[in-house]
Design a protein around this motif. Structure first.
Motif, PDB file in Angstrom:
ATOM      1  N   LYS A 545      -2.738  28.538   4.327  1.00  0.00           N
ATOM      2  CA  LYS A 545      -2.881  27.349   3.467  1.00  0.00           C
ATOM      3  C   LYS A 545      -2.984  27.741   1.990  1.00  0.00           C
ATOM      4  O   LYS A 545      -2.434  27.047   1.123  1.00  0.00           O
ATOM      5  CB  LYS A 545      -4.125  26.553   3.882  1.00  0.00           C
ATOM      6  CG  LYS A 545      -4.014  25.866   5.237  1.00  0.00           C
ATOM      7  CD  LYS A 545      -5.326  25.180   5.619  1.00  0.00           C
ATOM      8  CE  LYS A 545      -5.224  24.527   6.982  1.00  0.00           C
ATOM      9  NZ  LYS A 545      -6.509  23.885   7.404  1.00  0.00           N
ATOM     10  N   ASN A 588       5.005  22.983  11.450  1.00  0.00           N
ATOM     11  CA  ASN A 588       3.597  22.861  11.051  1.00  0.00           C
ATOM     12  C   ASN A 588       3.408  23.105   9.556  1.00  0.00           C
ATOM     13  O   ASN A 588       2.515  22.531   8.931  1.00  0.00           O
ATOM     14  CB  ASN A 588       2.744  23.834  11.863  1.00  0.00           C
ATOM     15  CG  ASN A 588       2.419  23.286  13.242  1.00  0.00           C
ATOM     16  OD1 ASN A 588       2.742  22.130  13.548  1.00  0.00           O
ATOM     17  ND2 ASN A 588       1.814  24.102  14.088  1.00  0.00           N
ATOM     18  N   LYS A 591       4.304  19.857   8.017  1.00  0.00           N
ATOM     19  CA  LYS A 591       3.217  18.904   8.238  1.00  0.00           C
ATOM     20  C   LYS A 591       2.091  19.119   7.235  1.00  0.00           C
ATOM     21  O   LYS A 591       1.565  18.168   6.633  1.00  0.00           O
ATOM     22  CB  LYS A 591       2.695  19.041   9.666  1.00  0.00           C
ATOM     23  CG  LYS A 591       1.567  18.065   9.999  1.00  0.00           C
ATOM     24  CD  LYS A 591       1.077  18.283  11.424  1.00  0.00           C
ATOM     25  CE  LYS A 591      -0.107  17.335  11.725  1.00  0.00           C
ATOM     26  NZ  LYS A 591      -0.658  17.557  13.070  1.00  0.00           N
ATOM     27  N   TYR A 592       1.711  20.389   7.011  1.00  0.00           N
ATOM     28  CA  TYR A 592       0.641  20.674   6.061  1.00  0.00           C
ATOM     29  C   TYR A 592       1.042  20.266   4.646  1.00  0.00           C
ATOM     30  O   TYR A 592       0.249  19.662   3.915  1.00  0.00           O
ATOM     31  CB  TYR A 592       0.292  22.162   6.090  1.00  0.00           C
ATOM     32  CG  TYR A 592      -0.754  22.528   5.051  1.00  0.00           C
ATOM     33  CD1 TYR A 592      -2.103  22.311   5.289  1.00  0.00           C
ATOM     34  CD2 TYR A 592      -0.375  23.056   3.811  1.00  0.00           C
ATOM     35  CE1 TYR A 592      -3.059  22.621   4.331  1.00  0.00           C
ATOM     36  CE2 TYR A 592      -1.320  23.369   2.854  1.00  0.00           C
ATOM     37  CZ  TYR A 592      -2.659  23.148   3.114  1.00  0.00           C
ATOM     38  OH  TYR A 592      -3.609  23.433   2.168  1.00  0.00           O
ATOM     39  N   VAL A 594       3.221  18.000   3.669  1.00  0.00           N
ATOM     40  CA  VAL A 594       3.267  16.537   3.531  1.00  0.00           C
ATOM     41  C   VAL A 594       1.858  15.960   3.463  1.00  0.00           C
ATOM     42  O   VAL A 594       1.573  15.063   2.660  1.00  0.00           O
ATOM     43  CB  VAL A 594       4.066  15.925   4.696  1.00  0.00           C
ATOM     44  CG1 VAL A 594       3.944  14.395   4.690  1.00  0.00           C
ATOM     45  CG2 VAL A 594       5.535  16.335   4.605  1.00  0.00           C
ATOM     46  N   GLU A 595       0.962  16.484   4.289  1.00  0.00           N
ATOM     47  CA  GLU A 595      -0.417  16.007   4.276  1.00  0.00           C
ATOM     48  C   GLU A 595      -1.108  16.294   2.948  1.00  0.00           C
ATOM     49  O   GLU A 595      -2.084  15.626   2.584  1.00  0.00           O
ATOM     50  CB  GLU A 595      -1.207  16.659   5.410  1.00  0.00           C
ATOM     51  CG  GLU A 595      -0.833  16.136   6.794  1.00  0.00           C
ATOM     52  CD  GLU A 595      -1.539  16.898   7.910  1.00  0.00           C
ATOM     53  OE1 GLU A 595      -2.123  17.969   7.608  1.00  0.00           O
ATOM     54  OE2 GLU A 595      -1.516  16.433   9.060  1.00  0.00           O
ATOM     55  N   ASN A 596      -0.593  17.247   2.190  1.00  0.00           N
ATOM     56  CA  ASN A 596      -1.220  17.628   0.916  1.00  0.00           C
ATOM     57  C   ASN A 596      -0.401  17.206  -0.294  1.00  0.00           C
ATOM     58  O   ASN A 596      -0.544  17.778  -1.382  1.00  0.00           O
ATOM     59  CB  ASN A 596      -1.476  19.131   0.909  1.00  0.00           C
ATOM     60  CG  ASN A 596      -2.652  19.517   1.782  1.00  0.00           C
ATOM     61  OD1 ASN A 596      -3.799  19.515   1.353  1.00  0.00           O
ATOM     62  ND2 ASN A 596      -2.352  19.853   3.041  1.00  0.00           N
TER      63      ASN A 596
END
Length: 647
Positions: A545, A588, A591-592, A594-596
């Motif tokens: 991350k 994944n 996904k991370y 887009v979520e951020n």
């Protein structure tokens, strides 16, 4: 104002600088001109012109004499002839030429003439002009305060000017003749002297009497400025020796600056037989002594300077206030009140003659000078403002030769509820590289916008990365900064943020594209440190991350970037398993992101290549060290539109 004294300001050239011409091959016109007998100079020069030829300098003197006697059409004609000959005009005479044009029926041609000469003006002058012009065009009068203006009872038929507070009294200068045997011929009145008057509760002055605290002289004493901290009066006076006027080799008698402590010592602070000093003002807070002078290194006519002092004792050479304050015209009468710098200028874009301006003090610099407008300023000369708190409001004084007065220049008082001058917002600071805050970014465009999407002001950072913007006050603003191959910075400021910003700097961070990307495997990718998933895992760990946050920042900086996520593994394990594993890892990662905050539309593809693109010899069945296998375990975030991103 009478025709002999058509000057930018009472002290600036005509009445206080006494010149005796010891003629050596000088014409009669020269003699009259240097004695400030301007109408006589016009007559003599015109006669000389009809009989022969004037030198270029004499022709320029003739233009100046026309200007001094309000014959603006003739002044414009003469200045224009000199300009077309690419002759002796400097910025100060450009200012007079533009002033003359604005006072003639051809004033609509001013824009064209300005365009032809503006390249010689400092950029600050043009910024000042644009700001004041926009203020006038956008209804600056709507922001004007409700002034109560009154002519002082103590004004005389002669010249009265340069008011200054002295405890509960008002000091001022006057050409009225009281117990004076000598007269000053160019002004046809007495040499200037300093007088005092009690300030009444209404703001009116009481009985007028000579100010007795100064050393007696038969010549000029004028423009007093009282320092409460030093209990001293700073003022100008004629240069004398043994009680008589003293002259430089050209026959000029100039003005010096002196300091007189009340009931104490006298000091001569600044003296130059060839240079006159005008309008001293001592700032108790900083210990700086401000004044006006016409040094050769100035920006126009008379500029405002300061010197550092030690309790009033001069400790430095004069320092010019620079092109934000000083212009191609004459600047005089500095005064500081509550972090605002007031002064007068006859710069060509004013209302007429001398106008009073206010500039916010910004550390060692100044904001854009703002014309105080009507009714403080008029089409005539308005200058020498002083102001102080008075009950729930403010009390101030200034001088003007506007119509309806008692004499040549009169002193006017005014009362007002708020501090004169439009409230402004100033953005200033550096444009810096976000990756390295000490690295400046020159030539970046910085602009301010209102909430309706209207451009209010824009500028470009200079070679040192500095930018500065000043606009009339708004409660909300958007700042926008950009440069090719750099990120675009956009920030909205609310009222609290804007108020906190005043008198502070704001550095604008932008990111350099080439700092955030690199070339890998023949394609441009977002720069990240290598990271690794755990064996057979698709979980995005905290270490991963940390690196993916760099992609989030990259897209935030360059929102038009189109991305492809590519994930690879080593040759260990089955081929189909590795494809599935790397595809899961790419998915994944998306996904991370887009979520951020990364829009899903920015990520065009997520691909798992499995073990298809091995970078070394560690293929199936080949023994390799773990470090060599790890070279094949990698994730790349490819910038697909790198080649067109800045087109």
């Amino acid at each position: 104002m009478d025709h002999v004294k058509k000057i930018q300001i009472t002290l600036c050239t005509c009445l206080l600088g006494v010149v005796f011409c010891f003629a050596q091959k000088k014409s009669q016109g020269d003699v009259f001109f240097f004695q400030y007998e301007y109408q006589k100079a016009v007559n003599a020069y015109e006669k000389q012109l009809s009989e022969g030829v004037l030198t270029k300098q004499q022709f320029l003197n003739l233009a100046d004499a026309y200007f001094k006697t309000n014959n603006f059409e003739k002044a414009l004609e003469t200045y224009t002839q000199l300009y077309e000959q690419d002759s002796v005009l400097d910025n100060h005479h450009y200012n007079k030429m533009l002033q003359s044009l604005s006072k003639t029926p051809d004033s609509d041609k001013k824009e064209g003439l300005l365009a032809s000469v503006s390249s010689s003006f400092p950029k600050e002058l043009m910024e000042n002009m644009k700001f004041n012009d926009q203020l006038l065009q956008n209804g600056g009068d709507e922001n004007q305060l409700d002034y109560e203006i009154f002519n002082l009872n103590g004004n005389s038929p002669q010249t009265d000017f340069a008011p200054s507070f002295y405890n509960d009294k008002l000091l001022f200068s006057s050409g009225r003749q009281v117990n004076k045997k000598l007269r000053y011929e160019p002004g046809n009145e007495g040499y200037f002297n300093i007088y005092e008057s009690e300030i009444q509760q209404t703001g009116q002055g009481g009985a007028v009497q000579p100010f007795q605290a100064l050393r007696e002289t038969d010549y000029h004493e004028a423009t007093p400025s009282y320092s409460p901290g030093l209990n001293s009066v700073f003022y100008v006076l004629s240069n004398t020796e043994n009680g008589e006027l003293s002259f430089d080799p050209n026959g000029k008698n100039a003005l010096a600056i002196a300091k007189q402590t009340i009931d104490g010592s006298y000091q001569l602070l600044l003296k130059d037989l060839s240079t006159s000093f005008y309008y001293p003002f001592y700032d108790d807070a900083s210990g700086k002594l401000y004044f006006s002078a016409d040094f050769e290194d100035g920006y126009g006519g008379t500029d405002i300077y300061f010197v550092y002092t030690n309790h009033g004792q001069v400790m430095s050479a004069p320092i010019n206030l620079g092109p934000r304050i000083n212009s191609s015209g004459n600047e005089v009468a500095p005064y500081i009140f509550e972090n605002s710098f007031y002064f007068a200028s006859d710069v060509f874009y004013g209302l007429g003659g001398m106008d009073i301006y206010k500039s916010n003090i910004e550390g060692e610099g100044f904001g854009i000078p703002i014309n105080l407008g009507d009714p403080i300023n008029s089409e005539f000369d308005d200058f020498g403002m002083v102001i102080r708190n008075d009950g729930d409001g403010l009390l101030g004084y200034f001088a003007s030769n506007r119509s309806g007065g008692k004499g040549k220049d009169d002193i006017y008082g005014f009362k007002v509820d708020e501090k004169p001058g439009l409230k402004t917002i100033t953005f200033k600071g550096l444009v810096v590289n976000q990756a390295n805050g000490s690295q400046i970014v020159p030539n970046a465009e910085v602009s301010l916008w209102n909430m309706n999407g209207e451009l209010l002001a824009k500028t470009t950072s200079d070679e040192e990365g500095q930018y500065r913007l000043e606009i009339p006050y708004e409660s909300e603003l958007v700042l926008d900064a950009s440069k090719k191959r750099y990120s675009r910075y956009i920030k909205k400021f609310d009222q609290d943020e804007l108020d906190a910003l005043q008198n502070n700097t704001f550095d604008v961070p932008v990111s350099f594209y080439d700092d955030l990307v690199e070339e890998r495997e023949g394609q441009k990718v977002v720069k990240m440190d290598d990271f690794y998933f755990e064996t057979s895992s698709t979980k995005v760990t905290d270490n991963i991350k940390t690196e993916l946050d760099k992609v989030v920042a990259f897209v935030e900086a360059f929102p038009s970037a189109q991305l492809r996520i590519e994930t690879y593994t080593d040759s260990r394990g089955g081929s189909s398993t590795n494809f599935k594993l790397t595809q899961g890892r790419s998915d994944n990662i998306k996904k991370y992101l887009v979520e951020n905050g990364v829009p899903a539309t920015n990520i065009l593809y997520t691909i798992g290549y499995g073990e298809d693109k091995i970078l070394n010899n560690c293929t199936n069945g080949v023994f390799c060290l773990e470090a060599l296998h790890r070279k094949n375990q990698r994730t790349l975030v490819v910038v697909l539109n790198d080649n067109v991103l800045f087109d």
